[in-house]
Design a protein around this motif. Structure first.
Motif, PDB file in Angstrom:
ATOM      1  N   SER A 237       0.942  -1.339  -0.341  1.00  0.00           N
ATOM      2  CA  SER A 237       0.415  -0.039   0.057  1.00  0.00           C
ATOM      3  C   SER A 237       0.737   1.463  -0.025  1.00  0.00           C
ATOM      4  N   ASP A 238       0.004   2.701   0.025  1.00  0.00           N
ATOM      5  CA  ASP A 238       1.187   3.565  -0.821  1.00  0.00           C
ATOM      6  C   ASP A 238       0.729   4.409   1.265  1.00  0.00           C
ATOM      7  N   ILE A 239       1.457   5.092   1.830  1.00  0.00           N
ATOM      8  CA  ILE A 239       1.311   5.549   2.880  1.00  0.00           C
ATOM      9  C   ILE A 239       2.027   7.156   3.340  1.00  0.00           C
ATOM     10  N   LEU A 240       0.674   7.654   2.758  1.00  0.00           N
ATOM     11  CA  LEU A 240       0.389   8.944   2.476  1.00  0.00           C
ATOM     12  C   LEU A 240       0.137  10.419   4.318  1.00  0.00           C
ATOM     13  N   GLY A 241       1.552  10.599   4.461  1.00  0.00           N
ATOM     14  CA  GLY A 241       1.684  11.600   5.891  1.00  0.00           C
ATOM     15  C   GLY A 241       1.382  13.025   5.539  1.00  0.00           C
ATOM     16  N   VAL A 242       0.540  14.018   5.694  1.00  0.00           N
ATOM     17  CA  VAL A 242      -0.078  15.246   5.285  1.00  0.00           C
ATOM     18  C   VAL A 242      -0.295  15.766   6.368  1.00  0.00           C
ATOM     19  N   ARG A 243       0.564  17.533   5.928  1.00  0.00           N
ATOM     20  CA  ARG A 243       0.105  17.714   7.685  1.00  0.00           C
ATOM     21  C   ARG A 243      -0.465  19.118   6.876  1.00  0.00           C
ATOM     22  N   GLY A 244      -1.296  19.742   7.629  1.00  0.00           N
ATOM     23  CA  GLY A 244      -2.139  21.246   7.629  1.00  0.00           C
ATOM     24  C   GLY A 244      -2.078  22.081   8.519  1.00  0.00           C
ATOM     25  N   ASP A 245      -1.686  23.413   8.458  1.00  0.00           N
ATOM     26  CA  ASP A 245      -1.584  24.114   9.370  1.00  0.00           C
ATOM     27  C   ASP A 245      -2.516  25.004   9.175  1.00  0.00           C
ATOM     28  N   LEU A 246      -3.321  25.686  10.397  1.00  0.00           N
ATOM     29  CA  LEU A 246      -4.208  26.574   9.449  1.00  0.00           C
ATOM     30  C   LEU A 246      -3.959  27.654  10.779  1.00  0.00           C
ATOM     31  N   ILE A 247      -4.095  28.827  10.024  1.00  0.00           N
ATOM     32  CA  ILE A 247      -3.446  29.467  10.231  1.00  0.00           C
ATOM     33  C   ILE A 247      -4.882  30.875   9.524  1.00  0.00           C
ATOM     34  N   ASP A 248      -4.513  31.251  11.458  1.00  0.00           N
ATOM     35  CA  ASP A 248      -6.090  33.050  11.053  1.00  0.00           C
ATOM     36  C   ASP A 248      -5.182  33.785  10.239  1.00  0.00           C
ATOM     37  N   ALA A 249      -6.220  35.068  10.001  1.00  0.00           N
ATOM     38  CA  ALA A 249      -6.178  36.155   9.285  1.00  0.00           C
ATOM     39  C   ALA A 249      -4.700  37.240   9.933  1.00  0.00           C
TER      40      ALA A 249
END
Length: 151
Positions: free
Chosen positions: A118-130
Protein backbone atom coordinates in the motif's frame (compact mmCIF):
# COMPACT_ATOMS: atom_id res chain seq x y z
CA UNK A 1 2.63 2.96 -9.27
CA UNK A 2 4.23 3.50 -5.84
CA UNK A 3 4.44 6.98 -4.39
CA UNK A 4 7.66 8.88 -4.88
CA UNK A 5 9.28 9.38 -1.45
CA UNK A 6 10.78 12.63 -2.80
CA UNK A 7 7.32 14.18 -2.27
CA UNK A 8 8.08 14.34 1.47
CA UNK A 9 8.59 17.99 2.33
CA UNK A 10 6.55 19.38 -0.57
CA UNK A 11 4.42 22.31 0.59
CA UNK A 12 1.44 23.77 -1.25
CA UNK A 13 0.35 27.42 -1.35
CA UNK A 14 -2.11 28.64 1.28
CA UNK A 15 -5.75 28.03 0.47
CA UNK A 16 -8.30 30.80 0.12
CA UNK A 17 -9.68 31.70 3.56
CA UNK A 18 -12.47 29.56 4.96
CA UNK A 19 -14.93 31.73 6.89
CA UNK A 20 -15.99 30.05 10.12
CA UNK A 21 -19.55 30.98 11.07
CA UNK A 22 -21.72 30.26 14.06
CA UNK A 23 -24.04 28.31 11.79
CA UNK A 24 -21.27 26.06 10.45
CA UNK A 25 -20.13 25.36 14.00
CA UNK A 26 -23.71 24.64 15.15
CA UNK A 27 -24.30 22.29 12.21
CA UNK A 28 -21.07 20.43 12.88
CA UNK A 29 -21.72 20.10 16.62
CA UNK A 30 -25.20 18.81 15.88
CA UNK A 31 -23.89 16.33 13.28
CA UNK A 32 -21.37 14.84 15.73
CA UNK A 33 -23.86 14.86 18.60
CA UNK A 34 -21.95 17.28 20.85
CA UNK A 35 -24.34 19.50 22.77
CA UNK A 36 -21.72 21.56 24.65
CA UNK A 37 -23.23 25.06 24.97
CA UNK A 38 -19.96 26.82 23.99
CA UNK A 39 -20.59 25.55 20.45
CA UNK A 40 -23.99 27.24 20.09
CA UNK A 41 -24.45 29.89 22.77
CA UNK A 42 -22.24 33.02 22.67
CA UNK A 43 -22.96 33.73 26.35
CA UNK A 44 -21.83 30.24 27.36
CA UNK A 45 -18.67 30.65 25.28
CA UNK A 46 -17.96 34.07 26.87
CA UNK A 47 -18.43 32.54 30.32
CA UNK A 48 -15.55 30.22 29.42
CA UNK A 49 -13.36 33.13 28.31
CA UNK A 50 -13.99 33.06 24.55
CA UNK A 51 -15.09 36.03 22.42
CA UNK A 52 -17.69 34.00 20.54
CA UNK A 53 -18.80 30.40 20.06
CA UNK A 54 -15.99 27.92 19.52
CA UNK A 55 -15.90 24.84 17.33
CA UNK A 56 -15.68 21.25 18.55
CA UNK A 57 -12.10 19.97 18.35
CA UNK A 58 -12.62 17.85 15.24
CA UNK A 59 -14.21 20.73 13.27
CA UNK A 60 -10.72 21.62 12.04
CA UNK A 61 -10.77 18.46 9.93
CA UNK A 62 -13.49 19.94 7.70
CA UNK A 63 -11.15 22.78 6.79
CA UNK A 64 -7.99 20.67 6.52
CA UNK A 65 -9.68 17.98 4.44
CA UNK A 66 -10.62 20.49 1.74
CA UNK A 67 -7.04 21.71 1.65
CA UNK A 68 -5.66 18.16 1.38
CA UNK A 69 -7.21 18.00 -2.09
CA UNK A 70 -4.16 19.95 -3.25
CA UNK A 71 -2.09 16.89 -2.39
CA UNK A 72 -4.34 13.95 -3.26
CA UNK A 73 -5.33 15.47 -6.61
CA UNK A 74 -1.78 16.49 -7.55
CA UNK A 75 -1.18 14.63 -10.84
CA UNK A 76 2.58 14.44 -10.16
CA UNK A 77 1.92 12.44 -6.99
CA UNK A 78 -0.12 9.82 -8.85
CA UNK A 79 -2.22 8.73 -5.86
CA UNK A 80 -5.05 6.33 -6.77
CA UNK A 81 -7.83 8.05 -4.81
CA UNK A 82 -10.34 5.31 -5.66
CA UNK A 83 -8.40 3.04 -3.30
CA UNK A 84 -7.87 5.53 -0.47
CA UNK A 85 -8.86 5.10 3.16
CA UNK A 86 -8.32 7.66 5.89
CA UNK A 87 -6.10 5.94 8.44
CA UNK A 88 -5.24 8.40 11.21
CA UNK A 89 -5.95 11.92 12.44
CA UNK A 90 -4.22 14.13 15.02
CA UNK A 91 -4.85 17.71 16.16
CA UNK A 92 -2.41 20.07 17.91
CA UNK A 93 -4.14 23.28 19.00
CA UNK A 94 -2.74 26.65 19.97
CA UNK A 95 -6.30 27.95 20.48
CA UNK A 96 -9.84 26.88 19.57
CA UNK A 97 -11.33 27.64 16.16
CA UNK A 98 -14.02 30.26 16.72
CA UNK A 99 -16.84 31.95 14.86
CA UNK A 100 -15.50 34.83 12.80
CA UNK A 101 -12.17 33.18 12.04
CA UNK A 102 -10.91 33.31 8.46
CA UNK A 103 -8.72 30.24 8.19
CA UNK A 104 -6.22 29.46 5.42
CA UNK A 105 -4.36 26.18 5.27
CA UNK A 106 -0.77 25.49 4.29
CA UNK A 107 -0.56 21.80 3.40
CA UNK A 108 2.69 19.86 3.52
CA UNK A 109 3.49 16.27 2.63
CA UNK A 110 5.35 14.90 5.65
CA UNK A 111 5.94 11.40 4.29
CA UNK A 112 5.29 9.32 1.19
CA UNK A 113 6.15 5.64 1.21
CA UNK A 114 5.08 2.19 0.09
CA UNK A 115 4.64 -0.45 2.75
CA UNK A 116 3.06 -3.89 2.61
CA UNK A 117 1.70 -3.30 -0.88
CA UNK A 118 0.00 0.00 0.00
CA UNK A 119 0.97 3.63 -0.45
CA UNK A 120 1.02 5.62 2.79
CA UNK A 121 0.92 9.40 2.73
CA UNK A 122 1.44 11.62 5.79
CA UNK A 123 -0.09 15.06 5.32
CA UNK A 124 0.08 18.09 7.65
CA UNK A 125 -2.27 21.05 7.44
CA UNK A 126 -1.32 24.20 9.35
CA UNK A 127 -4.51 26.24 9.87
CA UNK A 128 -3.61 29.92 10.00
CA UNK A 129 -5.92 32.81 10.94
CA UNK A 130 -6.20 36.16 9.15
CA UNK A 131 -3.45 37.59 11.40
CA UNK A 132 -1.04 34.86 10.28
CA UNK A 133 -1.19 33.05 13.62
CA UNK A 134 -1.23 29.25 13.81
CA UNK A 135 -4.54 28.02 15.21
CA UNK A 136 -4.18 24.26 14.85
CA UNK A 137 -2.04 21.71 13.06
CA UNK A 138 -3.94 18.77 11.62
CA UNK A 139 -2.02 15.64 10.70
CA UNK A 140 -3.62 12.85 8.70
CA UNK A 141 -2.46 9.56 7.29
CA UNK A 142 -3.92 8.46 3.98
CA UNK A 143 -3.53 4.89 2.71
CA UNK A 144 -4.05 3.82 -0.89
CA UNK A 145 -4.60 0.07 -0.61
CA UNK A 146 -2.89 -2.31 -2.98
CA UNK A 147 -1.10 0.33 -5.04
CA UNK A 148 2.36 0.33 -3.50
CA UNK A 149 5.34 -1.82 -4.22
CA UNK A 150 5.59 -4.83 -1.91
CA UNK A 151 8.88 -5.07 -0.05
Amino acid sequence: MPLDPAFAGRAYPPTAPYEVSREKIREFAEAVGDAHPAYTDPAAARALGHDDVIAPPTFAFTIAHRASDQVVKDPELGLDYSRVVHSDQQFSYTRPVRAGDRISVVTTVESAKSLGGSDILGVRGDLIDADGELVVTVRMTIVSRGTGRKR
